[in-house]
Scaffold this motif. Sequence first.
Motif, PDB file in Angstrom:
ATOM      1  N   ARG A  93       2.809   8.607  -5.105  1.00 54.51           N
ATOM      2  CA  ARG A  93       2.657   7.893  -3.830  1.00 54.51           C
ATOM      3  C   ARG A  93       1.270   8.125  -3.230  1.00 54.51           C
ATOM      4  O   ARG A  93       0.659   7.211  -2.678  1.00 54.51           O
ATOM      5  CB  ARG A  93       3.750   8.297  -2.851  1.00 54.51           C
ATOM      6  N   SER A  97      -1.506   5.203  -2.678  1.00 56.78           N
ATOM      7  CA  SER A  97      -2.155   5.015  -1.379  1.00 56.78           C
ATOM      8  C   SER A  97      -3.678   4.972  -1.551  1.00 56.78           C
ATOM      9  O   SER A  97      -4.371   4.136  -0.950  1.00 56.78           O
ATOM     10  CB  SER A  97      -1.741   6.141  -0.433  1.00 56.78           C
ATOM     11  N   GLU A 101      -6.221   1.757  -0.881  1.00 61.75           N
ATOM     12  CA  GLU A 101      -7.369   1.903   0.020  1.00 61.75           C
ATOM     13  C   GLU A 101      -8.666   1.499  -0.661  1.00 61.75           C
ATOM     14  O   GLU A 101      -9.525   0.850  -0.074  1.00 61.75           O
ATOM     15  CB  GLU A 101      -7.461   3.354   0.497  1.00 61.75           C
TER      16      GLU A 101
END
Length: 134
Positions: A93, A97, A101
């Motif tokens: 996770r 992320s 980004e």
Amino acid sequence: SSLPASAVFQEDRLCESFSPIENVAMCAGRSLKAPRIKWELARLLPEECLNRPVSTLSGGMKRRVAVARALLIPSHILLMDEPFTGMDDELKRNVISYIREKQDGRLLILSTHQEEDVELIGGELVRLENCMDV
């Protein structure tokens, strides 16, 4: 000028005697300075790993170096083959992320055997079946 694709291969394809920072710097050329590379890698790896030879890192750590390298190299397309190998759910996770980004509008093509990865990364599933029946 046309930018190439960046890739995370099924094998990490890292220089084993180089540190994570050196592996990224070698591919990034002059586009990124060492302090910025170190800062980016520290978001995915323990700081004490950043200057050690990649050969001393776990498989999951090597994978994160390969992911960071692909994301930090200027490109129009990101190709990732099983980028989450060797990662538990929490780590996966965090890496997802980071990918989201750093994707920065680039097309991301990611192969995975885990359908839940598609939802986590906010992608669209394209299922390839019977690929070997040619």
